[in-house]
Design an enzyme around this catalytic site. Structure first.
Site, short mmCIF file in Angstrom:
data_model
loop_
_atom_site.label_atom_id
_atom_site.label_comp_id
_atom_site.label_asym_id
_atom_site.label_seq_id
_atom_site.Cartn_x
_atom_site.Cartn_y
_atom_site.Cartn_z
N CYS A 82 5.57 -6.01 1.57
CA CYS A 82 5.61 -4.31 1.32
C CYS A 82 5.18 -3.30 2.94
CB CYS A 82 5.00 -4.33 0.36
SG CYS A 82 5.84 -2.15 0.41
N TYR A 83 3.97 -3.30 2.52
CA TYR A 83 3.25 -2.85 3.65
C TYR A 83 2.11 -3.44 4.40
CZ TYR A 83 -0.45 0.42 6.07
OH TYR A 83 -0.95 1.00 6.91
N GLY A 134 1.03 -1.00 -0.03
CA GLY A 134 0.24 -0.15 0.51
C GLY A 134 1.15 1.21 -0.28
N LYS A 193 -10.43 -11.08 -16.27
CA LYS A 193 -10.46 -10.79 -17.62
C LYS A 193 -9.97 -12.20 -18.21
CE LYS A 193 -12.38 -8.78 -20.85
NZ LYS A 193 -14.37 -8.28 -21.42
N ASP A 249 -18.04 -10.47 -22.47
CA ASP A 249 -18.48 -11.29 -21.29
C ASP A 249 -19.79 -12.03 -21.22
OD1 ASP A 249 -15.69 -10.39 -19.94
OD2 ASP A 249 -17.01 -8.18 -19.73
N HIS A 255 8.19 -7.52 -3.12
CA HIS A 255 7.13 -8.17 -3.80
C HIS A 255 7.37 -9.37 -4.39
CE1 HIS A 255 3.95 -4.27 -3.53
NE2 HIS A 255 5.20 -3.66 -3.49
N GLU A 285 5.22 -10.29 -6.03
CA GLU A 285 4.11 -10.85 -6.70
C GLU A 285 4.42 -10.10 -8.60
OE1 GLU A 285 3.51 -8.29 -4.39
OE2 GLU A 285 2.42 -7.76 -4.94
#
Ligand code: XMP
Length: 554
Positions: A86-87, A59, A387, A240, A182, A184
């Site tokens: 992180c945060y 964050g 998506k 969609d 991070h 990720e």
């Protein structure tokens, strides 16, 4: 939002992270279902959701800032394994009695990290289950100014960098883990391995959220919600709504009524392709509403882009609800309206926070209310999916590539790519020119895709902040402006319209750059359009990024 998946869930507590969605995506890539929840979720609410593990996102704030996002400390007492990034590491430290300090020098970008988690683990030099077999020295992606300088009681430091005294920490007994970096993002080469270590070796989860289980669970959830009632769906031909249709077709077959309102503003051959798929390939009730003439009449003389949008949007719902009434009169009442709301729509609209989305309809960019006196219960079978998961689901359900990988296409269609008044003659010109643009650039894009493994910016998005890969083109189309210019064809002087070619690279349509298409591709498009489309004597290429321009011309 009810979770239709009976398997273990990983909750991502969102502290306003740039990479929040990415964390959930990475967990899902490991075949474990993951949901993003606001960071102020209470321990009781967490317990109710019964997650198998929790991840605290990064964050932008400093834990000492006045309005810094906080979390319920009781979450650490639930006995559920927690991993903070992180945060997420800083809030874990601050909440559990450690110290977070401002550092003189922030750390941004790749950083060399050294594990300090003991030396007695064969092959890797460490004991931390989070790092597992990853190397003693490795590169990680950092983005922080504050840092943990003292770990809470019970924690040990497991890695450091030159700048960061606590690059990671853990209390293995309580299954609390955190990294300042991070894991990720792909710039942390062993990040995904660490995430897998956390999910499987620490939290003991199973990688059982697979495409088969997703389809089975989604089908069962639709069947349970719908029972013997009927469902109506506005099918646009977009990804969609098509995937919703395919999923409902599998779940409830002919109980699904697909209403395809043809406003005449789709691209060349698209209405025929949609009809072909949903009449031949799927066994649903398909209604093709030929509204082309009514739209043409309504749009005659209209030049203002927003007025065009309004007319087209309003008429769509008029057409749709007129058919819905006929369908209802014609047998059992229709209880449900299905729509292709996807997970980012929910996250971005804030609906997940209020829990209230039953009174809104997904309409192009906006959520609009039902008309007076109309009521349907909503069914939104894609509201848990990103998506690219929707695309994967579509492929697994047998939808053709041209639907599954369709580019974003505006609801008002070609009307906002014809500058000024929309006439049948201009529509015809634009459809033909656009078909050539698509044919040539589809082939070029496919080549890029083969080279980079990325389509429609998908990998680039997953890499948010990641390395510049050669991107395939996000969106490409033709625009017909309201001007004429002089040309010469054969011995004849011409006075005709130009076509503007627009092709952009983007990862989310919020910003975009014009695509640096090779000259030979541009040349072929230009010569084909002028030769094959009567009424066009010139082709120009739009070389403006967004901002300051937009992707569309209107
Ligand atoms: P702009 O032109 O704002 O477009 O840069 C960003 C993305 O949104 C699409 N777009 C629309 N989609 N209704 C839609 O459903 C609209 O009125 C509309 N206007 C723009 C555009 O194609 C691009 O992907």
């Amino acid at each position: 939002m009810a979770n239709p998946f009976p398997l273990s869930t990983v909750l991502v507590l969102d502290f306003g992270a740039q990479y929040g969605q990415l964390i959930a995506r990475r967990v899902r890539d490991l075949n474990v279902y993951s949901e993003i929840v606001p960071c102020d979720i209470s321990a009781d609410e967490v317990r109710e959701k019964n997650p198998g593990a929790i991840i605290l996102s990064g964050g932008p704030a400093s834990v000492y800032a006045e309005d810094a996002p906080s979390m319920d400390p009781a979450i650490f007492e639930l006995g559920i394994p927690v991993l903070g990034f992180c945060y997420g590491q800083q809030i874990m430290a601050a909440t559990l009695g450690g110290t977070v300090s401002h550092t003189d020098k922030g750390e941004y970008g790749p950083a060399p990290l050294t594990r300090v988690d003991g030396v007695d683990c064969a092959g890797c030099g460490g004991t931390s289950k989070l790092y597992g077999d990853t190397p003693h020295e490795q590169t990680v992606w950092m983005s922080h100014r504050d840092a943990v300088t003292e770990v809470p009681e019970g924690f040990e430091i497991t890695a450091v960098t030159d700048v960061c005294p606590v690059a990671s920490m853990e209390d293995a007994e309580r299954k609390l883990y955190a990294t300042q970096f991070h894991p990720e993002v792909r710039h942390t080469p062993y990040g995904q391995e660490m995430l897998a270590n956390f999910l499987f070796n620490i939290a003991g989860l199973e990688p059982n959220w697979t495409m088969d289980s997703i389809i089975d669970d989604s089908v069962a959830a639709i069947q349970e919600q719908v029972g013997n009632d009927r469902v109506i769906l506005g099918l646009s031909g977009g990804v969609d709504s098509s995937v919703v249709a395919a999923l409902c077709a599998k779940a409830i077959g002919k109980q699904l009524v697909c209403v395809f309102v043809n406003h005449g503003l789709l691209r060349k051959n698209e209405p025929e392709e949609v009809e072909e798929v949903f009449t031949n390939q799927f066994d649903v009730d398909f209604i093709h509403v030929h509204a082309e003439d009514r739209y043409a009449e309504l749009l005659a003389g209209v030049t203002d882009p927003e007025q065009k949008r309004r007319i087209i949007g309003e008429q769509f719902w008029k057409e749709f609800f007129a058919v819905a009434e006929e369908v209802a009169d014609d047998g059992e009442p229709v209880k449900f309206l299905a729509q292709g709301t996807i997970y980012p729509d929910i996250i971005e609209s804030g609906a997940r926070k209020t829990g209230g989305k039953a009174s809104t309809i997904k309409s192009h960019h906006n959520l609009i209310p039902f008309p007076d006196g109309v009521h349907f219960d909503l069914i939104e079978p894609l509201d848990h999916f990103f998506k690219d998961e929707v695309r994967a689901l579509g492929s697994a359900l047998g939808l053709p590539d041209h639907i599954v990988h369709r580019q974003p296409f505006p609801g008002p269609g070609l009307a906002i790519r014809i500058i000024g008044e929309v006439t049948p003659e201009k529509l015809d010109i634009l459809k033909n020119a656009d078909a050539i643009v698509r044919e040539e650039l589809d082939a070029y894009n496919e080549l890029l895709f083969e080279k980079s493994g990325e389509r429609n910016g998908e990998v680039a998005r997953a890499e948010a902040g990641g390395p510049e890969v050669e991107r395939s083109v996000w969106q490409y189309f033709a625009v017909l402006p309201d001007v004429k210019s002089v040309g010469v064809m054969g011995d004849e002087r011409t006075y005709q319209r130009p076509i503007i070619l627009r092709a952009v690279e983007s990862s989310d349509a919020m910003t975009a750059d014009w695509a640096k298409l090779p000259y030979d591709v541009l040349a072929k498009i230009s010569s084909r359009i002028v030769a094959e489309v009567p009424g066009i004597n010139r082709v120009a290429y739009d070389i403006t990024s967004k901002p300051p321009a937009t992707i569309e011309w209107e």
